[in-house]
Design a protein around this motif. Structure first.
Motif, short mmCIF file in Angstrom:
data_model
loop_
_atom_site.label_atom_id
_atom_site.label_comp_id
_atom_site.label_asym_id
_atom_site.label_seq_id
_atom_site.Cartn_x
_atom_site.Cartn_y
_atom_site.Cartn_z
N LEU A 153 -4.14 0.40 -6.90
CA LEU A 153 -4.85 0.20 -5.64
C LEU A 153 -5.96 -0.82 -5.80
O LEU A 153 -6.18 -1.69 -4.96
CB LEU A 153 -5.42 1.53 -5.13
N GLU A 154 -6.64 -0.71 -6.95
CA GLU A 154 -7.72 -1.64 -7.24
C GLU A 154 -7.17 -3.07 -7.34
O GLU A 154 -7.77 -4.03 -6.84
CB GLU A 154 -8.42 -1.21 -8.55
N ILE A 181 -8.87 -12.40 14.50
CA ILE A 181 -7.66 -11.73 13.98
C ILE A 181 -7.76 -11.54 12.46
O ILE A 181 -7.42 -10.51 11.91
CB ILE A 181 -6.38 -12.51 14.33
N ILE A 182 -8.30 -12.61 11.80
CA ILE A 182 -8.46 -12.50 10.34
C ILE A 182 -9.44 -11.38 10.02
O ILE A 182 -9.22 -10.57 9.11
CB ILE A 182 -8.94 -13.84 9.73
N ASN A 183 -10.51 -11.32 10.78
CA ASN A 183 -11.50 -10.25 10.56
C ASN A 183 -10.89 -8.88 10.78
O ASN A 183 -11.17 -7.94 10.02
CB ASN A 183 -12.69 -10.44 11.50
N ASP A 184 -10.06 -8.80 11.83
CA ASP A 184 -9.37 -7.52 12.09
C ASP A 184 -8.50 -7.12 10.89
O ASP A 184 -8.48 -5.97 10.47
CB ASP A 184 -8.48 -7.61 13.33
N LEU A 185 -7.82 -8.17 10.35
CA LEU A 185 -6.97 -7.90 9.18
C LEU A 185 -7.82 -7.39 8.02
O LEU A 185 -7.49 -6.41 7.35
CB LEU A 185 -6.22 -9.18 8.77
N LYS A 186 -8.95 -8.08 7.83
CA LYS A 186 -9.84 -7.71 6.73
C LYS A 186 -10.28 -6.26 6.88
O LYS A 186 -10.27 -5.47 5.92
CB LYS A 186 -11.06 -8.64 6.74
N GLU A 187 -10.65 -5.89 8.08
CA GLU A 187 -11.10 -4.52 8.34
C GLU A 187 -9.96 -3.52 8.12
O GLU A 187 -10.14 -2.46 7.52
CB GLU A 187 -11.61 -4.39 9.77
N HIS A 188 -8.77 -3.95 8.60
CA HIS A 188 -7.60 -3.10 8.45
C HIS A 188 -7.34 -2.80 6.96
O HIS A 188 -7.18 -1.65 6.53
CB HIS A 188 -6.39 -3.80 9.07
N ALA A 211 -9.42 -3.16 4.38
CA ALA A 211 -10.51 -2.39 3.77
C ALA A 211 -10.41 -0.91 4.14
O ALA A 211 -10.56 -0.03 3.28
CB ALA A 211 -11.85 -2.96 4.21
N LEU A 212 -10.11 -0.64 5.40
CA LEU A 212 -10.04 0.74 5.88
C LEU A 212 -8.90 1.52 5.21
O LEU A 212 -9.08 2.63 4.72
CB LEU A 212 -9.85 0.73 7.39
N ARG A 213 -7.73 0.83 5.16
CA ARG A 213 -6.57 1.52 4.58
C ARG A 213 -6.77 1.79 3.09
O ARG A 213 -6.37 2.82 2.57
CB ARG A 213 -5.29 0.72 4.82
N ILE A 214 -7.42 0.85 2.40
CA ILE A 214 -7.69 1.06 0.96
C ILE A 214 -8.66 2.24 0.79
O ILE A 214 -8.47 3.11 -0.05
CB ILE A 214 -8.24 -0.24 0.32
N GLU A 215 -9.66 2.25 1.64
CA GLU A 215 -10.66 3.31 1.59
C GLU A 215 -10.02 4.69 1.83
O GLU A 215 -10.37 5.67 1.18
CB GLU A 215 -11.72 3.03 2.66
N GLU A 216 -9.06 4.71 2.74
CA GLU A 216 -8.37 5.98 3.03
C GLU A 216 -7.47 6.41 1.86
O GLU A 216 -7.36 7.59 1.54
CB GLU A 216 -7.45 5.82 4.25
N LEU A 243 0.83 -1.20 0.00
CA LEU A 243 0.00 0.00 0.00
C LEU A 243 0.87 1.26 0.00
O LEU A 243 0.56 2.25 -0.64
CB LEU A 243 -0.93 0.00 1.22
N GLU A 244 1.97 1.15 0.71
CA GLU A 244 2.89 2.29 0.81
C GLU A 244 3.44 2.68 -0.56
O GLU A 244 3.58 3.87 -0.88
CB GLU A 244 4.06 1.87 1.74
#
Ligand code: PHE
Length: 365
Positions: free
Chosen positions: A48-49, A83-90, A92-97, A39-40
């Protein structure tokens, strides 16, 4: 001992065949590190897509982890799942940002590239315009109509009768020779002058007749800087009781003064045309040197602009006009010659070569 079946395995033994939660933790941690690094380095929304599909897609990395959850012992599964769900959220959130930031940067780049340099000169659009010959022809017609003439057009293809015979040309006149005239058949030809309208005008109207006939004429000549196989003339005919040579002189001189916006001086030299008597050639005092002599007037101080004369009684008779009661004048003016004089053009061929560099110099009036 009977061979071991999976059902005989103790809890501890069974756990070792399942995925170790620590292994899963590591794998998840690694994936997160990889994702953060990728991402960096992403520099545009299309990349990104791609990352989004790679991690969150149906066949993506997070989904893979979800699938391998079933290999984790039932006891550890909820924790690992979280933990996997947390990763998924992480992810998704970072991509959205990241998305709006990248789009903003791309817009900025585009703006940078598309910047207008308002100091650049504008692009000139070239609109079509009237040919310089037609511009001057319009001016000539305007002046003569203003002086009381009306317009009558004649055919470019005409009979020997209107072009020659009715105009008092003898059967053996040299102008009737093939060398000078384009014949289409023994009797039909391309008119050699606009005088072919004279008899037509007289046939169509009773005096007083005040008519001009502009148009193209054709002659079988060698093309040079001064002569061409086709050019334009403006014929004028004025027939009434008591029309005199003085009327011709005054009308012609007045017309030329208006065309050149100056007091011009004219000279009438005796000449011969079968359809006028007396016949003459009209000269204009050279506008370029005021008569002193220059290359334009071939050092004579004068420029020839028209043939003219008093309408021959035979021509009036041909048209059924009483030659005892009426007199008239006629002239035939070369338009190209007047355009050459007005604009200082040196070569008549320029008019038909369609060189835009030449034509664009003459802005429409
Ligand atoms: N038609 C003559 C020519 O073309 C010019 C002319 C017209 C002469 C009218 C006299 C009268 O040369």
């Amino acid at each position: 001992m009977s061979p071991l079946s999976p059902f005989d395995l103790s809890n501890a033994e069974r756990r070792t065949t399942k995925k170790e939660p620590t292994m899963m933790h590591q794998k998840i941690e690694q994936l997160k590190t990889d994702f953060d690094a990728e991402l960096e380095s992403v520099s545009n929304s299309a990349d990104l897509e791609t990352i989004k599909v790679k991690y969150l897609g149906k066949k993506g990395a997070v989904q893979d982890l979800m699938k391998s959850l079933k290999e984790v012992s039932a006891e550890d599964r909820p924790a690992v799942g979280k933990i996997i769900n947390d990763l998924k959220e992480h992810v998704a959130l970072r991509i959205e940002e990241a998305l709006p930031r990248l789009i903003a940067r791309e817009d900025g780049d585009r703006m940078q590239q598309e910047t207008l340099d308002i100091t650049l000169p504008g692009r000139r659009r070239h609109a079509g315009r009237k040919h310089v010959i037609n511009q001057v022809l319009d001016e000539i017609i305007d002046i003569l109509v203003g002086m009381g003439f009306s317009i009558q057009l004649g055919p470019d293809i005409d009979s020997d009768y209107y072009n020659f015979e009715a105009l008092n040309f003898a059967a053996d006149h040299p102008a009737r020779d093939m060398q000078d005239t384009f014949y289409l058949s023994p009797d039909m030809l391309l008119r050699t002058h606009t005088s072919n309208v004279q008899v037509r005008a007289m046939e169509a109207h009773q005096p007083p007749i005040r008519i001009i006939a502009p148009g193209k004429v054709y002659r079988n000549e060698t093309i040079t800087a001064r002569s061409h196989v086709f050019f334009q003339q403006v014929e004028a005919i004025y027939i009434d009781k008591g029309v005199s040579f003085a009327d011709l002189q005054i009308t012609m001189t007045e017309f030329l003064s208006k065309l050149f916006h100056a007091e011009v001086e004219t000279r009438f030299r005796p000449s011969y045309f079968p359809f006028v008597e007396p016949g003459m050639e009209v000269d204009l005092r050279c506008l370029s040197c005021q008569g002193v002599g220059c290359s334009l007037c071939k050092h004579t101080g004068w420029l020839e602009v028209a043939g003219a004369g008093m309408v021959h009684p035979n021509v009036l008779k041909h048209a059924g006009i009483d030659s005892e009661a009426y007199t008239g004048f006629a002239w035939g003016m070369g338009v190209e010659r007047l355009v050459l004089l007005k604009h200082g053009v040196k070569d008549i061929r320029m008019f038909t070569e369609n060189d835009l560099r030449f034509l664009r110099q003459f802005t429409s009036i």
